[in-house]
Design a protein around this motif. Structure first.
Motif, short mmCIF file in Angstrom:
data_model
loop_
_atom_site.label_atom_id
_atom_site.label_comp_id
_atom_site.label_asym_id
_atom_site.label_seq_id
_atom_site.Cartn_x
_atom_site.Cartn_y
_atom_site.Cartn_z
N SER A 1 -31.14 36.65 42.15
CA SER A 1 -31.38 35.96 43.26
C SER A 1 -31.35 36.45 44.32
N ASP A 2 -30.65 37.80 44.61
CA ASP A 2 -30.54 38.54 45.75
C ASP A 2 -31.69 39.63 45.68
N ASN A 3 -31.87 40.22 44.65
CA ASN A 3 -32.65 41.11 44.34
C ASN A 3 -33.26 41.05 42.88
N PRO A 4 -34.74 40.46 42.66
CA PRO A 4 -35.30 40.06 41.64
C PRO A 4 -35.36 41.28 40.42
N LEU A 5 -34.99 40.74 39.34
CA LEU A 5 -34.82 41.85 38.17
C LEU A 5 -36.05 42.48 37.84
N SER A 6 -36.19 43.68 37.24
CA SER A 6 -37.00 44.28 36.58
C SER A 6 -37.05 43.75 35.31
N TRP A 7 -38.43 44.08 34.66
CA TRP A 7 -38.41 43.41 33.12
C TRP A 7 -37.47 44.42 32.35
N ASP A 8 -37.03 45.56 32.52
CA ASP A 8 -36.18 46.05 31.63
C ASP A 8 -34.78 45.70 32.14
N ASP A 9 -34.30 45.14 33.40
CA ASP A 9 -33.16 44.36 33.49
C ASP A 9 -33.12 43.22 32.90
N PHE A 10 -34.11 42.34 32.47
CA PHE A 10 -33.85 41.10 31.88
C PHE A 10 -33.78 41.30 30.68
N GLU A 11 -34.45 42.38 29.91
CA GLU A 11 -34.24 42.52 28.41
C GLU A 11 -32.74 43.06 28.30
N ARG A 12 -32.22 43.82 29.30
CA ARG A 12 -30.88 44.10 28.84
C ARG A 12 -29.95 42.89 29.16
N GLU A 13 -30.32 42.06 29.89
CA GLU A 13 -29.50 40.62 30.09
C GLU A 13 -29.45 39.75 28.87
N ARG A 14 -30.84 39.67 28.31
CA ARG A 14 -31.20 38.92 27.28
C ARG A 14 -30.45 39.55 25.82
N ASN A 15 -30.40 40.91 25.75
CA ASN A 15 -29.65 41.24 24.69
C ASN A 15 -28.01 40.99 24.80
N ILE A 16 -27.38 40.99 25.97
CA ILE A 16 -26.25 40.80 26.18
C ILE A 16 -25.81 39.15 25.46
N LEU A 17 -26.98 38.26 25.82
CA LEU A 17 -27.04 36.72 25.13
C LEU A 17 -26.88 36.83 23.96
N ASP A 18 -28.01 37.65 23.01
CA ASP A 18 -28.01 37.81 21.70
C ASP A 18 -26.56 38.46 21.28
N ASP A 19 -26.04 39.42 21.76
CA ASP A 19 -24.67 39.99 21.21
C ASP A 19 -23.80 39.01 21.29
N SER A 20 -23.66 38.03 22.52
CA SER A 20 -22.36 37.16 22.69
C SER A 20 -22.59 36.02 21.55
N LEU A 21 -23.95 35.68 21.19
CA LEU A 21 -24.25 34.74 20.35
C LEU A 21 -23.66 35.18 19.01
N LYS A 22 -23.69 36.43 18.69
CA LYS A 22 -23.68 36.97 17.34
C LYS A 22 -22.28 37.08 17.34
N ARG A 23 -21.31 37.30 18.27
CA ARG A 23 -19.95 37.18 18.31
C ARG A 23 -19.39 35.67 18.21
N ILE A 24 -19.86 34.89 18.70
CA ILE A 24 -19.64 33.29 18.59
C ILE A 24 -19.77 32.92 17.25
N ARG A 25 -20.75 33.02 16.77
CA ARG A 25 -21.15 32.70 15.38
C ARG A 25 -20.15 33.13 14.24
N SER A 26 -19.91 34.56 14.34
CA SER A 26 -18.83 35.17 13.63
C SER A 26 -17.50 34.64 13.63
N ASP A 27 -17.20 34.18 15.01
CA ASP A 27 -15.79 33.54 15.25
C ASP A 27 -15.75 32.20 14.89
#
Length: 274
Positions: free
Chosen positions: A6-32
């Motif tokens: 919101s303050d400084n728009p993300l680069s595409w690489d920034d977005f992909e890193r954030e999206r990977n965090i979503l995937d990793d958190s979902l894997k942990r939730i599914r495992s638990d």
């Protein structure tokens, strides 16, 4: 709603890193959660202007045409669908049948009145729809965000997952979002775009009405998990080139002659730009 960039728009690489965090958190939730509970994957939606609301085509049509908001009532909308069925049948090989509803209730909405195929079909062909379309692919969402992006307007990609909370409470009168699955025999664009859909509704004066998705997120963010990623429009060429090499373009997503011309124009003109 949690907003990134919101303050400084993300680069595409920034977005992909954030999206990977979503995937990793979902894997942990599914495992638990263990082997039995099903937790769906994140769904994505791209918009070419970060300032646009999460607005269905029906909401936008009512607003832009200045027509009565009564058509945001679910029963009135379904009556309109039934009235145009003869025209739809004459132009489609699909055997769509009239939507049966004596009255609207939560169960019928949850099952989309057993009319998933018809309502998905209409959404993809441009008839005003109360359904907001998402994709299981963040790359498809990125195409819709960047295809018509303007140099002075950053884009947004939304991520939604409604199953991260174990118990979702539906309060009467409070807007509530539900999502619908993908395994339906309907228009081929549904499959090309890996589509999923959501609907936001509430009971108002004993009537079931369409409400903006942001209302549900604002009033009950714990049960309506949507995150927004603002990405710099200057990333457009980089992202479209990446999508082109992944065979994600207007033609593969829409399959029409017009979409083929759009894809060829991109290939012959835009890709040649320095």
């Amino acid at each position: 709603m949690k907003v990134f960039g919101s303050d400084n728009p993300l680069s595409w690489d920034d977005f992909e890193r954030e999206r990977n965090i979503l995937d990793d958190s979902l894997k942990r939730i599914r495992s638990d959660a263990g082997p039995i509970p099903y937790i769906s994957r994140w769904l994505y939606r791209g918009q070419s202007d970060k300032d646009w609301f999460l607005e269905t085509t029906l909401e936008r049509f009512v607003r832009e045409e200045g027509i009565s908001s009564k058509y945001l009532r679910i029963d009135r909308y379904l009556r309109k669908i039934n009235s145009i069925l003869p025209a739809i049948r004459s132009l489609s090989m699909a055997g769509f049948v009239e939507i049966l509803f004596e009255e609207v209730d939560d169960i019928k909405i949850l099952n989309l009145f057993e009319a998933h195929a018809l309502l998905y079909h209409l959404r993809h062909l441009g008839f005003p729809s109360p359904l907001l379309d998402w994709s299981e692919s963040y790359l498809v969402a990125a195409f819709f965000a960047f295809q018509r992006a303007r140099p002075n307007k950053d884009v947004a990609i939304y991520a939604m997952n409604l199953e991260l909370t174990k118990y979702r409470v539906r309060e009467r009168g409070v807007p509530h979002i539900i999502d619908y699955g993908s395994y339906v025999e309907t228009h081929r664009r549904h499959f090309n775009q890996q589509s999923r859909y959501s609907l936001c509704y509430a009971v108002q004066d004993k009537e079931y009405c369409i409400f903006p998705h942001e209302n549900a997120v604002m009033l009950n963010p714990e049960f309506n998990t949507i995150q927004k990623y603002i990405i710099a429009s200057s990333e457009r060429k980089t992202v479209l080139e990446k999508l082109h090499h992944s065979n994600i373009n207007a033609y593969t997503l829409f399959g029409s002659d017009e979409a083929l011309m759009d894809t060829l124009a991109y290939r012959e003109f835009v890709r040649e730009m320095p």
